[in-house]
Design an enzyme around this catalytic site. Structure first.
Site, short mmCIF file in Angstrom:
data_model
loop_
_atom_site.label_atom_id
_atom_site.label_comp_id
_atom_site.label_asym_id
_atom_site.label_seq_id
_atom_site.Cartn_x
_atom_site.Cartn_y
_atom_site.Cartn_z
CB SER A 146 -0.87 0.01 1.26
OG SER A 146 -1.50 1.28 1.41
CE1 TYR A 160 -3.68 -2.37 5.22
CE2 TYR A 160 -3.15 -0.07 4.82
CZ TYR A 160 -3.58 -1.29 4.36
OH TYR A 160 -3.90 -1.45 3.03
CE LYS A 164 -1.26 -3.90 3.27
NZ LYS A 164 -1.39 -5.07 2.39
N1 LIG Z 1 -8.65 -0.56 -1.32
C1 LIG Z 1 -7.65 0.28 -1.13
O1 LIG Z 1 -7.82 1.52 -1.16
C2 LIG Z 1 -6.27 -0.25 -0.89
C3 LIG Z 1 -5.21 0.67 -0.85
C4 LIG Z 1 -3.93 0.19 -0.61
C5 LIG Z 1 -3.70 -1.16 -0.46
N2 LIG Z 1 -4.75 -2.04 -0.52
C6 LIG Z 1 -4.43 -3.46 -0.36
O2 LIG Z 1 -5.06 -4.21 -1.37
C7 LIG Z 1 -5.24 -5.57 -0.93
C8 LIG Z 1 -6.64 -6.03 -1.25
O3 LIG Z 1 -7.56 -5.24 -0.53
P1 LIG Z 1 -8.96 -4.78 -1.12
O4 LIG Z 1 -8.95 -3.31 -1.10
O5 LIG Z 1 -9.27 -5.50 -2.37
O6 LIG Z 1 -9.91 -5.25 0.10
P2 LIG Z 1 -11.28 -6.09 0.16
O7 LIG Z 1 -12.16 -5.75 -0.97
O8 LIG Z 1 -11.75 -5.87 1.54
O9 LIG Z 1 -10.79 -7.58 -0.04
C9 LIG Z 1 -10.01 -8.21 0.93
C10 LIG Z 1 -9.98 -9.70 0.62
O10 LIG Z 1 -9.16 -10.36 1.58
C11 LIG Z 1 -9.94 -11.38 2.24
N3 LIG Z 1 -9.41 -11.54 3.59
C12 LIG Z 1 -9.41 -10.67 4.62
N4 LIG Z 1 -8.83 -11.20 5.70
C13 LIG Z 1 -8.44 -12.46 5.35
C14 LIG Z 1 -7.80 -13.53 6.04
N5 LIG Z 1 -7.44 -13.43 7.32
N6 LIG Z 1 -7.58 -14.67 5.36
C15 LIG Z 1 -7.93 -14.79 4.06
N7 LIG Z 1 -8.56 -13.83 3.36
C16 LIG Z 1 -8.81 -12.68 4.01
C17 LIG Z 1 -11.37 -10.89 2.13
O11 LIG Z 1 -12.33 -11.92 2.24
P3 LIG Z 1 -12.91 -12.44 3.68
O12 LIG Z 1 -13.03 -11.22 4.55
O13 LIG Z 1 -14.22 -13.07 3.34
O14 LIG Z 1 -11.90 -13.41 4.19
C18 LIG Z 1 -11.36 -10.34 0.71
O15 LIG Z 1 -11.44 -11.38 -0.23
C19 LIG Z 1 -4.90 -5.55 0.56
O16 LIG Z 1 -3.58 -6.06 0.74
C20 LIG Z 1 -4.93 -4.07 0.93
O17 LIG Z 1 -4.12 -3.77 2.03
C21 LIG Z 1 -6.01 -1.61 -0.73
#
Ligand SMILES: NC(=O)c1ccc[n+]([C@@H]2O[C@H](COP(=O)([O-])OP(=O)(O)OC[C@H]3O[C@@H](n4cnc5c(N)ncnc54)[C@H](OP(=O)(O)O)[C@@H]3O)[C@@H](O)[C@H]2O)c1
Length: 255
Positions: A146, A160, A164
């Site tokens: 991130s 967090y 990261k």
């Molecule tokens: N969205 C943003 O603005 C943003 C910005 C910077 C970085 N990121 C990074 O992008 C990545 C994906 O995030 P996203 O934004 O796509 O979030 P999201 O839509 O909330 O998806 C997160 C995914 O991870 C799963 N998950 C959560 N905890 C878990 C665990 N303990 N074991 C297995 N699966 C788990 C969730 O499913 P379940 O909860 O059903 O397990 C879901 O499939 C992350 O690494 C996040 O830090 C996101």
């Protein structure tokens, strides 16, 4: 053959029931890969795999895995191998954003929980997948970090952001360890992306406007914007990149 072709490749993508991980799984299947969809919720994973299989029959399976559990990590890799064969690509994408605790007040349990899911779990997953890549002397590992781990400190996402930031160094160190075996390890660092994890930021007009005021491309990223970078790093097109972090944030960090 296209530089982005993934025909014959097997990809395990954590957290791919929704958001960025799901977009990466869809995009990889579009490029010909067979993908293992995973999250803690089997029903959600089944739904994502069904969508992929509707467009690309036989290209997806769904395996529930809580990445913080070593037994689940092993089960995920075992099922991937049983269904599709050796693993070529691992995307460490699953994470939770633990907001709200100042580092001066965070409890040891909260800190450990954040580090477990956002950092330690990825080390365990990589250890369990890398044997296939080492044997073939070919592989790609992509860690979704991130910009929160790159930019200035923020009081509400300290734990967090620490995890990261550590992922960036994890990728560099593994790149050096695994480079001689032709295994590439990189991070993709997204900015604000329209997913559940960041809903609080993009759904609130004031917070979104504040974020975008410092972002040259004046929109929130869609999951597909980030998936493109993940696919790039998994393919021939990214074959000479390792230990790097690709920032996908519409220019926010650069500006
Ligand atoms: N969205 C943003 O603005 C943003 C910005 C910077 C970085 N990121 C990074 O992008 C990545 C994906 O995030 P996203 O934004 O796509 O979030 P999201 O839509 O909330 O998806 C997160 C995914 O991870 C799963 N998950 C959560 N905890 C878990 C665990 N303990 N074991 C297995 N699966 C788990 C969730 O499913 P379940 O909860 O059903 O397990 C879901 O499939 C992350 O690494 C996040 O830090 C996101």
């Amino acid at each position: 053959m296209s530089m982005f072709d993934l025909t014959g490749k097997v990809a395990v993508i954590t957290g791919s029931s929704r958001g960025i991980g799901r977009a990466a799984a869809v995009s990889m299947a579009e490029q010909g890969a067979r993908v293992v969809v995973s999250s803690r919720n089997q029903t959600d994973c089944d739904a994502a795999a069904e969508t992929i299989n509707a467009a690309h029959p036989g290209h997806a399976i769904a395996v529930a895995c809580d990445i913080t559990r070593a037994a689940d990590q092993q089960h995920l890799m075992d099922r991937a191998r049983e269904a599709f064969g050796p693993i070529d690509i691992l995307v460490c994408n699953a994470a939770t954003s633990f907001m709200g605790a100042l580092l001066t007040e965070i409890t040891p349990e909260q800190l450990r929980e954040s580090m477990e899911v956002n950092l330690f779990a990825n080390v365990g997953l990589i250890q369990k997948a890398v044997g296939d890549m080492t044997a073939r002397e070919d592989g790609a590992i992509i860690i979704v970090s991130s910009i929160g781990g790159h930019s200035g400190g923020s009081p509400l996402s300290g734990a967090y952001a620490m995890a990261k930031a550590a992922e960036t160094q994890l990728a560099r160190t593994l790149a050096v360890e695994l480079g001689p075996k032709n295994i590439r390890v990189n991070c993709v660092a997204p900015g604000l992306t329209r997913t559940e994890l960041a809903r609080g930021a993009w759904e609130d007009p004031a917070r979104q406007a504040q974020m975008l005021s410092r972002t040259p491309i004046k929109r929130v990223a869609e999951p597909e914007d980030v998936a493109g970078a993940i696919v790039f790093l998994a393919t021939r097109a990214g074959a000479f990149m390792t230990g790097e972090t690709l920032i996908v944030d519409g220019g926010k960090t650069m500006a």
